[in-house]
Design a protein around this motif. Structure first.
Motif, PDB file in Angstrom:
ATOM      1  N   PRO A  93       0.788  -1.238   0.000  1.00 39.22           N
ATOM      2  CA  PRO A  93       0.000   0.000   0.000  1.00 39.22           C
ATOM      3  C   PRO A  93       0.820   1.288   0.000  1.00 39.22           C
ATOM      4  O   PRO A  93       0.409   2.277  -0.604  1.00 39.22           O
ATOM      5  N   GLU A  94       1.961   1.288   0.636  1.00 38.04           N
ATOM      6  CA  GLU A  94       2.789   2.494   0.708  1.00 38.04           C
ATOM      7  C   GLU A  94       3.522   2.793  -0.595  1.00 38.04           C
ATOM      8  O   GLU A  94       4.003   3.901  -0.804  1.00 38.04           O
ATOM      9  N   VAL A  95       3.626   1.830  -1.478  1.00 39.43           N
ATOM     10  CA  VAL A  95       4.349   2.006  -2.737  1.00 39.43           C
ATOM     11  C   VAL A  95       3.480   2.786  -3.722  1.00 39.43           C
ATOM     12  O   VAL A  95       2.350   2.402  -4.023  1.00 39.43           O
ATOM     13  N   GLN A  96       4.027   3.882  -4.217  1.00 38.87           N
ATOM     14  CA  GLN A  96       3.320   4.729  -5.172  1.00 38.87           C
ATOM     15  C   GLN A  96       3.735   4.451  -6.609  1.00 38.87           C
ATOM     16  O   GLN A  96       2.949   4.626  -7.533  1.00 38.87           O
ATOM     17  N   ALA A  97       4.968   4.041  -6.821  1.00 43.60           N
ATOM     18  CA  ALA A  97       5.474   3.756  -8.159  1.00 43.60           C
ATOM     19  C   ALA A  97       6.739   2.930  -8.042  1.00 43.60           C
ATOM     20  O   ALA A  97       7.403   2.926  -6.997  1.00 43.60           O
ATOM     21  N   ALA A  98       7.065   2.232  -9.120  1.00 40.52           N
ATOM     22  CA  ALA A  98       8.298   1.458  -9.169  1.00 40.52           C
ATOM     23  C   ALA A  98       8.785   1.431 -10.612  1.00 40.52           C
ATOM     24  O   ALA A  98       7.981   1.367 -11.543  1.00 40.52           O
ATOM     25  N   TRP A  99      10.096   1.506 -10.771  1.00 41.63           N
ATOM     26  CA  TRP A  99      10.694   1.535 -12.097  1.00 41.63           C
ATOM     27  C   TRP A  99      11.884   0.592 -12.151  1.00 41.63           C
ATOM     28  O   TRP A  99      12.661   0.516 -11.204  1.00 41.63           O
ATOM     29  N   THR A 113       4.826   7.467   3.435  1.00 39.18           N
ATOM     30  CA  THR A 113       4.600   6.961   4.792  1.00 39.18           C
ATOM     31  C   THR A 113       4.211   8.115   5.714  1.00 39.18           C
ATOM     32  O   THR A 113       4.304   9.277   5.343  1.00 39.18           O
ATOM     33  N   ARG A 114       3.801   7.758   6.924  1.00 35.80           N
ATOM     34  CA  ARG A 114       3.414   8.777   7.911  1.00 35.80           C
ATOM     35  C   ARG A 114       4.619   9.527   8.460  1.00 35.80           C
ATOM     36  O   ARG A 114       4.580  10.729   8.655  1.00 35.80           O
ATOM     37  N   ASN A 115       5.700   8.769   8.739  1.00 39.57           N
ATOM     38  CA  ASN A 115       6.874   9.350   9.387  1.00 39.57           C
ATOM     39  C   ASN A 115       8.067   8.415   9.203  1.00 39.57           C
ATOM     40  O   ASN A 115       7.941   7.379   8.550  1.00 39.57           O
ATOM     41  N   THR A 116       9.205   8.751   9.805  1.00 39.63           N
ATOM     42  CA  THR A 116      10.406   7.928   9.621  1.00 39.63           C
ATOM     43  C   THR A 116      10.275   6.551  10.267  1.00 39.63           C
ATOM     44  O   THR A 116      10.836   5.580   9.760  1.00 39.63           O
ATOM     45  N   ARG A 121       9.937   0.788   9.268  1.00 42.81           N
ATOM     46  CA  ARG A 121       9.207  -0.484   9.386  1.00 42.81           C
ATOM     47  C   ARG A 121       8.946  -1.095   8.009  1.00 42.81           C
ATOM     48  O   ARG A 121       9.157  -2.292   7.798  1.00 42.81           O
ATOM     49  N   ILE A 122       8.530  -0.273   7.042  1.00 43.22           N
ATOM     50  CA  ILE A 122       8.246  -0.780   5.694  1.00 43.22           C
ATOM     51  C   ILE A 122       9.524  -1.287   5.030  1.00 43.22           C
ATOM     52  O   ILE A 122       9.538  -2.355   4.414  1.00 43.22           O
ATOM     53  N   VAL A 123      10.604  -0.516   5.150  1.00 43.86           N
ATOM     54  CA  VAL A 123      11.870  -0.932   4.531  1.00 43.86           C
ATOM     55  C   VAL A 123      12.343  -2.256   5.116  1.00 43.86           C
ATOM     56  O   VAL A 123      12.730  -3.177   4.389  1.00 43.86           O
ATOM     57  N   VAL A 124      12.291  -2.391   6.434  1.00 35.30           N
ATOM     58  CA  VAL A 124      12.762  -3.623   7.087  1.00 35.30           C
ATOM     59  C   VAL A 124      11.832  -4.801   6.795  1.00 35.30           C
ATOM     60  O   VAL A 124      12.275  -5.872   6.378  1.00 35.30           O
ATOM     61  N   GLU A 125      10.519  -4.594   6.987  1.00 32.64           N
ATOM     62  CA  GLU A 125       9.578  -5.711   6.865  1.00 32.64           C
ATOM     63  C   GLU A 125       9.270  -6.112   5.432  1.00 32.64           C
ATOM     64  O   GLU A 125       9.040  -7.289   5.146  1.00 32.64           O
TER      65      GLU A 125
END
Length: 158
Positions: A93-99, A113-116, A121-125
């Protein structure tokens, strides 16, 4: 590639600035009848030149104020699955685009994302834990600008 004339380019430029412009307003702006403009826009959609219109939602005003880019380097044996990776991350859900890109990295992923803490959390998980990813560099976007008026760009296509 579709053959377009100056009027088609003008219609595209006007819609790039304001996709909500009515057919009547477009017709007035390009000095054609509404039925002619309707036929031209229908043809632009059928030819795939116009792919759709969207609402420009200000996610920052909804609490998703932090934007980031992930520069992703795939494991050597996984580069063949890059297309599947890019399509797959669009399910997050947090991903807006990918290339897919060339150079040192294989892909760039844009996140909101909401904050750092949320970003971490998204980057790690969702990314660092994946076996097919060798390396990730994260860059926070401080400010962005987007060109929606395609008038000058469309001149390059003529």
């Amino acid at each position: 590639m579709a053959s377009l004339d100056r009027t088609d380019h003008r219609i595209l430029a006007l819609l790039s600035k304001n996709a909500r412009m009515s057919n009547k307003e477009l017709a007035h702006a390009v000095d054609l009848s509404p039925s002619s403009v309707h036929e031209r826009t229908r043809r632009l959609f059928e030819n795939g030149v116009l792919a759709g219109a969207h609402a420009d939602v200000r996610l920052d005003r909804l609490g998703l104020a932090l934007r980031a880019l992930l520069f992703v380097q795939m494991s050597e044996h996984e580069k063949t699955n890059l297309d599947a990776f890019v399509k797959g991350v669009l399910q997050i859900p947090e991903v807006q685009a990918a290339w897919m890109i060339s150079g040192r990295f294989d892909a760039v992923v844009e996140l909101v994302t909401r904050n750092t803490d949320h970003l971490h959390r998204i980057v790690v998980e969702k990314f660092s834990s994946r076996d097919e990813i060798h390396r990730i560099e994260t860059s926070i976007i401080f400010e962005n600008a987007r060109q929606n008026d395609l008038s000058a760009t469309l001149e390059l296509a003529q």
